[in-house]
Design a protein around this motif. Structure first.
Motif, PDB file in Angstrom:
ATOM      1  N   SER A   1       0.819  -1.227   0.000  1.00 52.41           N
ATOM      2  CA  SER A   1       0.000   0.000   0.000  1.00 52.41           C
ATOM      3  C   SER A   1       0.847   1.270   0.000  1.00 52.41           C
ATOM      4  O   SER A   1       0.320   2.374   0.008  1.00 52.41           O
ATOM      5  CB  SER A   1      -0.904   0.000   1.249  1.00 52.41           C
ATOM      6  OG  SER A   1      -0.091  -0.091   2.415  1.00 52.41           O
TER       7      SER A   1
ATOM      8  N   LEU B   1       4.421   3.765  -1.260  1.00 51.33           N
ATOM      9  CA  LEU B   1       4.905   4.436  -2.478  1.00 51.33           C
ATOM     10  C   LEU B   1       5.283   3.427  -3.568  1.00 51.33           C
ATOM     11  O   LEU B   1       4.790   3.499  -4.703  1.00 51.33           O
ATOM     12  CB  LEU B   1       6.135   5.282  -2.100  1.00 51.33           C
ATOM     13  CG  LEU B   1       7.034   5.791  -3.215  1.00 51.33           C
ATOM     14  CD1 LEU B   1       6.318   6.814  -4.081  1.00 51.33           C
ATOM     15  CD2 LEU B   1       8.305   6.419  -2.629  1.00 51.33           C
ATOM     16  N   VAL B   2       6.145   2.487  -3.246  1.00 53.18           N
ATOM     17  CA  VAL B   2       6.635   1.535  -4.243  1.00 53.18           C
ATOM     18  C   VAL B   2       5.539   0.522  -4.583  1.00 53.18           C
ATOM     19  O   VAL B   2       5.296   0.217  -5.757  1.00 53.18           O
ATOM     20  CB  VAL B   2       7.912   0.819  -3.731  1.00 53.18           C
ATOM     21  CG1 VAL B   2       8.404  -0.189  -4.756  1.00 53.18           C
ATOM     22  CG2 VAL B   2       9.015   1.836  -3.408  1.00 53.18           C
TER      23      VAL B   2
ATOM     24  N   SER C   1      -0.365  -2.578   6.305  1.00 53.28           N
ATOM     25  CA  SER C   1      -0.242  -3.007   7.701  1.00 53.28           C
ATOM     26  C   SER C   1      -1.590  -3.392   8.311  1.00 53.28           C
ATOM     27  O   SER C   1      -1.645  -4.167   9.251  1.00 53.28           O
ATOM     28  CB  SER C   1       0.453  -1.930   8.539  1.00 53.28           C
ATOM     29  OG  SER C   1      -0.245  -0.732   8.450  1.00 53.28           O
TER      30      SER C   1
ATOM     31  N   ASP D   1       0.304  -7.283  11.165  1.00 57.03           N
ATOM     32  CA  ASP D   1       1.559  -6.639  11.553  1.00 57.03           C
ATOM     33  C   ASP D   1       2.711  -7.617  11.343  1.00 57.03           C
ATOM     34  O   ASP D   1       2.830  -8.612  12.054  1.00 57.03           O
ATOM     35  CB  ASP D   1       1.464  -6.215  13.024  1.00 57.03           C
ATOM     36  CG  ASP D   1       2.739  -5.555  13.503  1.00 57.03           C
ATOM     37  OD1 ASP D   1       3.660  -5.344  12.680  1.00 57.03           O
ATOM     38  OD2 ASP D   1       2.816  -5.252  14.707  1.00 57.03           O
TER      39      ASP D   1
ATOM     40  N   LEU E   1       8.358  -5.621   0.406  1.00 56.90           N
ATOM     41  CA  LEU E   1       8.609  -4.179   0.448  1.00 56.90           C
ATOM     42  C   LEU E   1       8.376  -3.611   1.836  1.00 56.90           C
ATOM     43  O   LEU E   1       8.842  -2.514   2.142  1.00 56.90           O
ATOM     44  CB  LEU E   1       7.657  -3.441  -0.504  1.00 56.90           C
ATOM     45  CG  LEU E   1       7.563  -3.915  -1.946  1.00 56.90           C
ATOM     46  CD1 LEU E   1       6.510  -3.086  -2.678  1.00 56.90           C
ATOM     47  CD2 LEU E   1       8.909  -3.770  -2.625  1.00 56.90           C
TER      48      LEU E   1
ATOM     49  N   TYR F   1      18.420   1.682  10.757  1.00 58.10           N
ATOM     50  CA  TYR F   1      17.749   1.254   9.517  1.00 58.10           C
ATOM     51  C   TYR F   1      18.736   0.526   8.613  1.00 58.10           C
ATOM     52  O   TYR F   1      18.437  -0.535   8.061  1.00 58.10           O
ATOM     53  CB  TYR F   1      17.203   2.502   8.830  1.00 58.10           C
ATOM     54  CG  TYR F   1      16.608   2.310   7.456  1.00 58.10           C
ATOM     55  CD1 TYR F   1      15.298   1.841   7.309  1.00 58.10           C
ATOM     56  CD2 TYR F   1      17.332   2.619   6.303  1.00 58.10           C
ATOM     57  CE1 TYR F   1      14.741   1.695   6.043  1.00 58.10           C
ATOM     58  CE2 TYR F   1      16.784   2.473   5.042  1.00 58.10           C
ATOM     59  CZ  TYR F   1      15.484   2.014   4.915  1.00 58.10           C
ATOM     60  OH  TYR F   1      14.932   1.870   3.667  1.00 58.10           O
TER      61      TYR F   1
ATOM     62  N   LYS G   1      18.586  -3.395   7.281  1.00 50.25           N
ATOM     63  CA  LYS G   1      18.453  -3.682   5.849  1.00 50.25           C
ATOM     64  C   LYS G   1      19.615  -4.526   5.333  1.00 50.25           C
ATOM     65  O   LYS G   1      19.433  -5.408   4.500  1.00 50.25           O
ATOM     66  CB  LYS G   1      18.395  -2.363   5.070  1.00 50.25           C
ATOM     67  CG  LYS G   1      17.048  -1.675   5.163  1.00 50.25           C
ATOM     68  CD  LYS G   1      16.131  -2.245   4.093  1.00 50.25           C
ATOM     69  CE  LYS G   1      14.728  -1.713   4.225  1.00 50.25           C
ATOM     70  NZ  LYS G   1      13.800  -2.386   3.318  1.00 50.25           N
TER      71      LYS G   1
ATOM     72  N   ARG H   1      -1.733  10.555   2.298  1.00 52.95           N
ATOM     73  CA  ARG H   1      -1.148  10.333   3.636  1.00 52.95           C
ATOM     74  C   ARG H   1      -0.374  11.572   4.060  1.00 52.95           C
ATOM     75  O   ARG H   1       0.634  11.902   3.443  1.00 52.95           O
ATOM     76  CB  ARG H   1      -0.087   9.216   3.573  1.00 52.95           C
ATOM     77  CG  ARG H   1      -0.538   7.849   3.411  1.00 52.95           C
ATOM     78  CD  ARG H   1       0.636   6.893   3.634  1.00 52.95           C
ATOM     79  NE  ARG H   1       1.486   6.739   2.458  1.00 52.95           N
ATOM     80  CZ  ARG H   1       2.593   6.001   2.426  1.00 52.95           C
ATOM     81  NH1 ARG H   1       3.023   5.382   3.503  1.00 52.95           N
ATOM     82  NH2 ARG H   1       3.301   5.889   1.329  1.00 52.95           N
TER      83      ARG H   1
HETATM   84  P1  NAP Z   1       6.109   3.416   2.394  1.00 52.68           P
HETATM   85  O1  NAP Z   1       5.406   4.204   1.364  1.00 52.68           O
HETATM   86  O2  NAP Z   1       6.318   3.981   3.749  1.00 52.68           O
HETATM   87  O3  NAP Z   1       5.394   2.011   2.521  1.00 52.68           O
HETATM   88  C1  NAP Z   1       5.744   1.109   3.525  1.00 52.68           C
HETATM   89  C2  NAP Z   1       4.822  -0.089   3.422  1.00 52.68           C
HETATM   90  O4  NAP Z   1       5.143  -0.999   4.471  1.00 52.68           O
HETATM   91  C3  NAP Z   1       3.351   0.280   3.589  1.00 52.68           C
HETATM   92  O5  NAP Z   1       2.583  -0.529   2.730  1.00 52.68           O
HETATM   93  C4  NAP Z   1       3.103  -0.056   5.047  1.00 52.68           C
HETATM   94  O6  NAP Z   1       1.741  -0.363   5.315  1.00 52.68           O
HETATM   95  C5  NAP Z   1       3.971  -1.303   5.199  1.00 52.68           C
HETATM   96  N1  NAP Z   1       4.319  -1.563   6.604  1.00 52.68           N
HETATM   97  C6  NAP Z   1       5.027  -0.743   7.441  1.00 52.68           C
HETATM   98  N2  NAP Z   1       5.111  -1.308   8.661  1.00 52.68           N
HETATM   99  C7  NAP Z   1       4.461  -2.506   8.587  1.00 52.68           C
HETATM  100  C8  NAP Z   1       4.199  -3.550   9.521  1.00 52.68           C
HETATM  101  N3  NAP Z   1       4.641  -3.482  10.791  1.00 52.68           N
HETATM  102  N4  NAP Z   1       3.485  -4.624   9.110  1.00 52.68           N
HETATM  103  C9  NAP Z   1       3.035  -4.693   7.842  1.00 52.68           C
HETATM  104  N5  NAP Z   1       3.263  -3.750   6.907  1.00 52.68           N
HETATM  105  C10 NAP Z   1       3.964  -2.664   7.273  1.00 52.68           C
HETATM  106  O7  NAP Z   1       7.559   3.005   1.883  1.00 52.68           O
HETATM  107  P2  NAP Z   1       8.140   2.821   0.417  1.00 52.68           P
HETATM  108  O8  NAP Z   1       8.938   4.044   0.134  1.00 52.68           O
HETATM  109  O9  NAP Z   1       7.088   2.364  -0.527  1.00 52.68           O
HETATM  110  O10 NAP Z   1       9.191   1.660   0.690  1.00 52.68           O
HETATM  111  C11 NAP Z   1       9.035   0.338   0.192  1.00 52.68           C
HETATM  112  C12 NAP Z   1      10.378  -0.364   0.232  1.00 52.68           C
HETATM  113  O11 NAP Z   1      11.299   0.353  -0.582  1.00 52.68           O
HETATM  114  C13 NAP Z   1      11.001  -0.415   1.630  1.00 52.68           C
HETATM  115  O12 NAP Z   1      11.557  -1.685   1.846  1.00 52.68           O
HETATM  116  C14 NAP Z   1      12.070   0.661   1.577  1.00 52.68           C
HETATM  117  O13 NAP Z   1      13.137   0.369   2.445  1.00 52.68           O
HETATM  118  C15 NAP Z   1      12.492   0.592   0.131  1.00 52.68           C
HETATM  119  N6  NAP Z   1      13.138   1.821  -0.375  1.00 52.68           N
HETATM  120  C16 NAP Z   1      12.478   3.022  -0.350  1.00 52.68           C
HETATM  121  C17 NAP Z   1      13.133   4.166  -0.833  1.00 52.68           C
HETATM  122  C18 NAP Z   1      12.480   5.519  -0.818  1.00 52.68           C
HETATM  123  O14 NAP Z   1      13.145   6.506  -1.192  1.00 52.68           O
HETATM  124  N7  NAP Z   1      11.215   5.653  -0.446  1.00 52.68           N
HETATM  125  C19 NAP Z   1      14.422   4.060  -1.346  1.00 52.68           C
HETATM  126  C20 NAP Z   1      15.046   2.819  -1.380  1.00 52.68           C
HETATM  127  C21 NAP Z   1      14.384   1.703  -0.879  1.00 52.68           C
HETATM  128  P3  NAP Z   1       0.690   0.834   5.733  1.00 52.68           P
HETATM  129  O15 NAP Z   1       0.813   1.892   4.682  1.00 52.68           O
HETATM  130  O16 NAP Z   1      -0.598   0.163   5.752  1.00 52.68           O
HETATM  131  O17 NAP Z   1       1.174   1.316   7.055  1.00 52.68           O
END
Ligand code: NAP
Ligand code: GDP
Length: 316
Positions: A12, A14-15, A39, A43, A65, A139, A143, A315
């Motif tokens: 749900s 960004l990615v 989430s 959890d 993700l 973090y 990772k 959000r």
């Molecule tokens: P995001 O938008 O914050 O999304 C995080 C996702 O993880 C959401 O779907 C969230 O669910 C879920 N989540 C968080 N805590 C959880 C829990 N305890 N149990 C179940 N689900 C949980 O992050 P994103 O940017 O899309 O990141 C996705 C991946 O890409 C991550 O692994 C991140 O490290 C990696 N990444 C991101 C970036 C960046 O610049 N954003 C760069 C490199 C790598 P809810 O929304 O329902 O809370």
């Protein structure tokens, strides 16, 4: 079983939202069923909840993700929280993939986790070769352990578990809450408010750090490819090229202009974080030489337009 069931944890965010859009349109295949979880579906820090999810959906493939993700300032303020939540999620998801005999699991690392002091550009072999920047130490190590898990589960049990390493990501459906956001959603949200109040866009820090930014839908295409085609426990960097690296000052100017702000940028004294984390995408280019990245100017325009259109419900 010929039908693939692909479970996307963190589906749900960004990615995840970008992957959902791409896989339901241009990359749709009849022999794949994709399930996107957030989430509220359970959890993943909790082992029993994780097992229940796998029992419910019985995935053949997992795109992992889900993570506790945050920008520089959120990371600085809770290093222990970022470490523990991410360690738990990764331990639960990856071990359950092994127990449930998932055919393939692709997890997400980040170029944020690379050493602070390194020789540039960094490549896939650099990940463990030095301490990460102190600002996101918790973090980063959580990772990095994903890469350790992938290697040992492959070595001991022959699991096809791997990881991709995106550079900084931006796009629609980002986290716009200013206490948690990365730089681009932070700048767009602040620019939106500044425009309304006739003010300048306030940029944190010196504006000098350098970053590579990938549009979320480009990353989505590459991650779908990795899930289908990339079979090696070795991580692969998914990033724009080194030539596309920009300063925070440059990206701030682009956002300010796209929002139609006429005043000059205003720099506010704050942490800069890691100066740069320049990576090469040579490995990716060697496999997919014709992949076209969306230019930053175009991706930013789409993201600003999306934010303006979805301000009330996004959000934040
Ligand atoms: P995001 O938008 O914050 O999304 C995080 C996702 O993880 C959401 O779907 C969230 O669910 C879920 N989540 C968080 N805590 C959880 C829990 N305890 N149990 C179940 N689900 C949980 O992050 P994103 O940017 O899309 O990141 C996705 C991946 O890409 C991550 O692994 C991140 O490290 C990696 N990444 C991101 C970036 C960046 O610049 N954003 C760069 C490199 C790598 P809810 O929304 O329902 O809370
Ligand atoms: P990083 O790439 O992991 O360091 O994380 P960020 O995307 O949070 O920050 C990148 C850079 O942007 C840092 O140098 C910040 O000081 C700078 N920056 C400028 N304005 C902002 C803002 O509004 N939010 C965030 N998160 N960073 C900002």
């Amino acid at each position: 079983q010929s039908m693939k069931v692909v479970l996307v944890t963190g589906g749900s965010g960004l990615v995840g939202s970008a992957i959902k859009k791409v896989v339901e349109t241009e990359e749709k295949r009849e022999d794949e069923k994709w399930i996107f979880l957030g989430s509220k579906d359970g959890d993943l820090c909790d082992e029993a909840a994780t097992i229940a999810i796998f029992e419910k959906y019985n995935p053949t493939h997992v795109l992992h993700l889900a993570a506790r993700v945050g920008g520089l300032f959120a990371n600085m303020n809770d290093k222990v929280g970022f470490y523990r939540d991410n360690m738990r999620m990764n331990e639960n998801v990856i071990h359950t993939c092994y127990v449930r005999k998932v055919e393939k699991c692709v997890s997400c690392l980040s170029t944020c986790i690379f050493p602070d002091i390194a020789t540039y550009p960094m490549d896939e072999d650099t990940i463990h070769k030095g301490l990460p920047h102190t600002s996101n130490f918790g973090y980063s190590y959580a990772k990095r352990v994903i890469d350790v898990q992938n290697r040992i589960y492959n070595d001991q049990f022959g699991c096809n578990f791997t990881s991709v390493v995106p550079c900084n990501v931006y796009g629609p459906h980002d986290q716009w809450d200013l206490s948690k956001s990365h730089v681009i959603p932070g700048l767009i949200h602040k620019a939106y408010l500044a425009k309304q109040n006739g003010q300048a866009l306030k940029v944190f820090g010196s504006g000098k750090p350098l970053r590579q930014f990938i549009f979320s839908e480009d990353l989505a295409r590459l991650m779908i490819w990795a899930l289908r085609e990339y079979n090696s426990p070795e991580p692969i960097i998914l990033s724009v090229s080194e030539n596309d690296e920009v300063t925070i000052g440059e990206v701030s100017r682009m956002v300010s202009d796209l929002m139609g702000i006429e005043k000059d940028l205003e720099y506010v004294d704050a942490a800069d974080g890691q100066h740069k984390k320049t990576v090469t995408n040579a490995k990716l280019r060697g496999i997919l030489p014709n992949f076209k990245f969306t230019p930053l100017s175009e991706g930013l325009k789409q993201t600003v337009d999306w934010f303006n259109a979805n301000y009330e419900t996004c959000r934040k």
